[in-house]
Write an enzyme that holds these catalytic residues in place. Structure first.
Site, short mmCIF file in Angstrom:
data_model
loop_
_atom_site.label_atom_id
_atom_site.label_comp_id
_atom_site.label_asym_id
_atom_site.label_seq_id
_atom_site.Cartn_x
_atom_site.Cartn_y
_atom_site.Cartn_z
N CYS A 92 0.81 -1.22 0.00
CA CYS A 92 0.00 0.00 0.00
C CYS A 92 0.85 1.27 0.00
CB CYS A 92 -0.94 0.01 1.20
SG CYS A 92 -1.93 -1.49 1.34
N HIS A 382 -9.65 2.33 -1.59
CA HIS A 382 -8.21 2.12 -1.44
C HIS A 382 -7.66 1.16 -2.48
CE1 HIS A 382 -4.32 1.24 0.14
NE2 HIS A 382 -4.65 0.21 0.90
N CYS A 411 0.25 2.88 6.21
CA CYS A 411 0.60 1.53 6.63
C CYS A 411 0.56 0.61 5.42
CB CYS A 411 -0.39 1.04 7.69
SG CYS A 411 -2.11 1.00 7.14
#
Length: 434
Positions: A92, A382, A411
């Protein structure tokens, strides 16, 4: 020879609307979406036919055909074909990390301009067959006659044909990110109501950003889509409270589909440059990327899969000579509401800050009114590799309007965290004068 480091300018960024998996982008690939994001950036900043010193980007959920994704996206865009593309994957944190890597080259004078990009689709996730059946298919391709090809399938069992669905579980633990975050929420005693409230606020802030016109120059249409389809302006705390736990089915479960990000398709890009390049191309500087940090923790040993950003931010603040309270905006990626709340609580915890961050005192609390003021991942979605560039573009715009300093915390899977600091031009000049 000693070289003086140069300032790294954030010129701005764009993204395509983010869409829930298997909805409006179901037929698009990573290449389709990244190319759209790049072309949106080209149109936004008049870069048609321009050479950019590098495009660094990637995707997390990839096919083997995506091995050269960034370069293929460049060739599918209106940038000059002399622009090189580098494909990078850091879960990510991919597009934030790519921005930091390119920023370092700009700072040292190795390059003058760069684009950080990210794209992800879970609608087009690769379907993998068993190794035995895959070997048969490879063998078929090597046989010449039809008879020989048929012979390859002798003894084929139905079990070989069963596809192996994509797995987002951590290889070291076998647990999904949501399951890990549920454990974090239990360890840090994060109430379900607090998670739902954070999710509600994210949707309300995101909806307000659209309605005010703030998003107009940050979004470029793609495949007839003009707006994120995860955004829920009509959601309520009552609706969120009615949802069942998604990862821990017992009464201890607190993470739901409403306070967790959905699987999302989308892409984003952001343009970085030296001040000289920006001036040459008559492009204003929205903000400067001044510090960055990435680190990993021992999540297998119990550190918490999504807690590494607490460490990355702490180390970065030490290098920058700043405190956690020295910021006008905080962009903390909302993978899960619980993860954000765990991060904030950890920074206030004396024992955690002593044992994990090596601090004699807690980093302290932040002003929550400065957190994700235009909404974040819980509202927009996301697409793993695209989130970092989305956040950089958004924060740069905020700083260009309001001035000040902003902190980014992302994160990632694998127990990693990526952090960065952006500062408005006026803030940079005031600090230099002092």
């Amino acid at each position: 020879m000693t070289r003086e480091l140069r300032r790294v300018a954030v010129i701005g960024g764009v993204r395509i609307p983010f869409c829930r998996s298997n909805t409006l982008y179901a037929d698009l690939s990573n290449l389709d979406m990244m190319s759209s994001a790049l072309n949106g950036l080209v149109d936004r900043f008049g870069l048609k036919g321009q050479h950019i010193d590098e495009v660094v980007g990637g995707a997390v959920v990839t096919h083997s055909k995506d091995f050269n994704l960034a370069r293929e996206a460049v060739l599918s865009s209106k940038l000059a074909p002399s622009t090189p593309g580098v494909t990078l994957i850091q879960a990510c944190g991919t597009s934030l990390q790519s921005a930091l890597m390119s920023a370092a080259k700009i700072a040292t004078g190795e390059i003058e301009s760069a684009i950080s990009a990210g794209s992800d689709t879970t609608s087009d996730a690769p379907i993998v067959f068993s190794k035995k059946f895959s070997k048969r298919l490879i063998d078929v391709g090597q046989r010449k006659s039809a008879i020989d090809k048929i012979k390859v399938f002798k003894g084929l069992s139905p079990g070989e044909l069963a596809p192996q669905p994509p797995n987002v579980a951590e290889p070291r633990t076998g647990l999904t990110m949501g399951q890990h975050c549920e454990l974090m929420a239990q360890e840090w005693h994060i109430p379900r109501a607090d998670q739902d409230e954070l999710a509600y606020e994210s949707h309300m802030k995101g909806a307000a950003a659209y309605e005010s016109g703030y998003m107009d120059d940050l979004i470029v249409p793609c495949a007839g889509v003009y707006r994120d389809n995860n955004l829920r302006p009509d959601t309520t705390l009552e609706k969120l409270a009615s949802l069942k736990p998604a990862y821990e089915k017992s009464e201890r479960g607190t993470l739901t589909a409403g306070n967790s990000t959905p699987l999302t398709d989308g892409a984003s890009s952001v343009l970085l440059a030296s001040e000289a390049w920006a001036a040459e191309h008559n492009l204003p500087v929205l903000a400067y990327l001044t510090f960055g940090q990435h680190i990993a923790n021992d999540f297998v040993g119990g550190d918490g899969l999504l807690m590494a950003p607490t460490i990355a931010v702490s180390k970065m603040l030490d290098r920058a000579g700043l405190t956690l309270q020295d910021f006008d905006f905080y962009e903390i990626h909302e993978a899960f509401a619980a993860q954000v709340l765990c991060t904030l609580k950890a920074w206030e915890d004396a024992d955690y800050c002593r044992t994990k961050l090596g601090k004699s005192a807690p980093l302290g609390a932040i002003d929550r009114t400065k957190l994700n003021v235009k909404g974040s991942s819980l509202a927009f979605g996301h697409p793993f590799a695209a989130t970092g560039a989305r956040i950089v573009a958004n924060l740069a715009k905020l700083l260009s309007i309001h001035g000040g300093r902003g902190l980014i915390s992302v994160c990632t899977a694998g127990g990693m965290g990526v952090a960065a600091i952006l500062e408005a031009p006026t803030t940079i000049e005031a600090r230099a004068a002092a």
